[in-house]
Scaffold this motif. Structure first.
Motif, PDB file in Angstrom:
ATOM      1  N   ILE A 190      -1.088   6.833  -9.606  1.00 54.60           N
ATOM      2  CA  ILE A 190      -0.421   7.373  -8.545  1.00 54.60           C
ATOM      3  C   ILE A 190      -0.688   8.943  -8.584  1.00 54.60           C
ATOM      4  CG2 ILE A 190       1.652   5.677  -8.843  1.00 54.60           C
ATOM      5  CD1 ILE A 190       3.397   7.937 -10.074  1.00 54.60           C
ATOM      6  N   THR A 217       0.899  -1.308   0.014  1.00 59.29           N
ATOM      7  CA  THR A 217      -0.045  -0.022   0.006  1.00 59.29           C
ATOM      8  C   THR A 217       0.739   1.142  -0.109  1.00 59.29           C
ATOM      9  OG1 THR A 217      -1.864   1.136   1.160  1.00 59.29           O
ATOM     10  CG2 THR A 217      -0.116   0.162   2.614  1.00 59.29           C
ATOM     11  N   GLU A 218       0.138   2.482  -0.393  1.00 56.72           N
ATOM     12  CA  GLU A 218       0.887   3.603  -0.260  1.00 56.72           C
ATOM     13  C   GLU A 218       1.038   4.071   1.173  1.00 56.72           C
ATOM     14  OE1 GLU A 218      -0.344   6.666  -2.800  1.00 56.72           O
ATOM     15  OE2 GLU A 218       0.260   5.593  -4.558  1.00 56.72           O
ATOM     16  N   THR A 220       8.261  10.633  -9.965  1.00 55.13           N
ATOM     17  CA  THR A 220       7.586   9.855  -8.929  1.00 55.13           C
ATOM     18  C   THR A 220       6.315  10.166  -8.770  1.00 55.13           C
ATOM     19  OG1 THR A 220       8.260  11.216  -7.147  1.00 55.13           O
ATOM     20  CG2 THR A 220       9.735   9.411  -8.103  1.00 55.13           C
ATOM     21  N   GLU A 279       7.545   0.990  -6.935  1.00 49.30           N
ATOM     22  CA  GLU A 279       8.730   1.561  -6.547  1.00 49.30           C
ATOM     23  C   GLU A 279       9.690   0.886  -7.330  1.00 49.30           C
ATOM     24  OE1 GLU A 279       8.609   3.752  -2.377  1.00 49.30           O
ATOM     25  OE2 GLU A 279       8.729   1.703  -2.455  1.00 49.30           O
ATOM     26  N   LEU A 285       5.126   5.511  -2.627  1.00 51.47           N
ATOM     27  CA  LEU A 285       4.328   4.643  -3.405  1.00 51.47           C
ATOM     28  C   LEU A 285       4.571   3.292  -2.893  1.00 51.47           C
ATOM     29  CD1 LEU A 285       5.797   5.919  -6.728  1.00 51.47           C
ATOM     30  CD2 LEU A 285       3.683   6.229  -5.898  1.00 51.47           C
ATOM     31  N   SER A 286       3.821   2.355  -3.369  1.00 56.95           N
ATOM     32  CA  SER A 286       3.509   0.984  -2.776  1.00 56.95           C
ATOM     33  C   SER A 286       5.157   0.277  -3.291  1.00 56.95           C
ATOM     34  CB  SER A 286       2.596   0.504  -3.326  1.00 56.95           C
ATOM     35  OG  SER A 286       2.469   0.028  -4.730  1.00 56.95           O
ATOM     36  N   THR A 336       2.835  10.854  -0.323  1.00 60.05           N
ATOM     37  CA  THR A 336       2.929   9.301  -0.018  1.00 60.05           C
ATOM     38  C   THR A 336       3.984   8.520  -0.469  1.00 60.05           C
ATOM     39  OG1 THR A 336       1.509   8.627  -1.841  1.00 60.05           O
ATOM     40  CG2 THR A 336       0.315   8.926   0.378  1.00 60.05           C
TER      41      THR A 336
END
Length: 226
Positions: free
Chosen positions: A213, A56-57, A160, A77, A72-73, A70
């Motif tokens: 995202i 999860t984020e 990102t 990544e 990223l999950s 946040t």
């Protein structure tokens, strides 16, 4: 690897890699080794360390202040890292530093990373994380890089946060043969793509995977260098 003998922390990292990341088409052994070497739990806010390996984020709440950003999950990544096709001699530009974890992964696989963060609180948090983990080949700077950063050309650029369209300026910051990985589109349809600069004025676009995202922040702020 005999995961039965691993500590609880190492076991959680092992399952993150084997159950979340490998099934998401991450098979590059160098990237998988980086995920083991770079300790993700040391980059998350302290109150969230028990969730460091969750699929999860994670909200980046720094000293009780919600930055509204946040991490990223882990699988996203890892996949973004893999799709940059990094080489040990590469110079990398990252736009959106966050906690510094993604930058640390990139740094493990390349020669030098310049990471730009628009939020000065996050930049300081990332810098502290990187220093504490002895990541010496990342330079964190504060500013708005959504349309490029300086005049240096890079072997690889990672954005990102998502963008509605890819700014031409980012593409022209690639060396010949350089790769830009970015998530393009607007909710609910976004696609990660890799842009490869094939000549001075030519680029090749490779769609990679569908995801979602948060949009990249793009408010102009003054530049500050650590």
């Amino acid at each position: 690897m005999n995961h039965i003998a691993l500590s609880e922390l190492e076991r959680a990292r092992y399952y993150m890699v084997e159950q979340q990341i490998r099934p998401w088409n991450v098979s590059d052994e160098n990237v998988l080794q980086a995920l083991v070497a770079v300790q993700r739990e040391r980059f998350v806010p302290p109150s969230l360390r028990s969730s460091a390996f969750s699929d999860t984020e994670l909200p980046l709440i720094i000293n009780a202040v919600d930055t509204h950003e946040t991490m990223l999950s882990p699988k996203v990544e890892a996949r973004l890292t893999q799709e940059l096709l990094l080489q040990p001699s590469d110079g990398v530009l990252e736009i959106g530093t966050g906690s510094g974890y993604q930058a640390a992964l990139l740094a493990h696989l390349s020669q030098q990373v310049t990471s730009i963060e628009i939020d000065s609180k996050l930049a300081a948090f990332a810098q502290e994380n990187l220093q504490r983990n002895n990541v010496r080949n990342v330079k964190v700077e504060v500013g708005d890089a959504h349309a490029g950063w300086g005049t240096t050309e890079y072997d690889a650029i990672l954005v990102t946060g998502s963008v509605p369209v890819i700014p031409d300026a980012l593409k022209y910051q690639l060396c010949i043969g350089g790769r830009l990985v970015v998530v393009v589109g607007q909710n609910p349809v976004m696609t990660a793509v890799r842009i490869t600069r094939t000549s001075a004025a030519s680029f090749e676009t490779t769609p990679l995977f569908d995801t979602w995202i948060k949009p990249l922040r793009g408010t102009a702020v003054s530049q500050f260098r650590f």
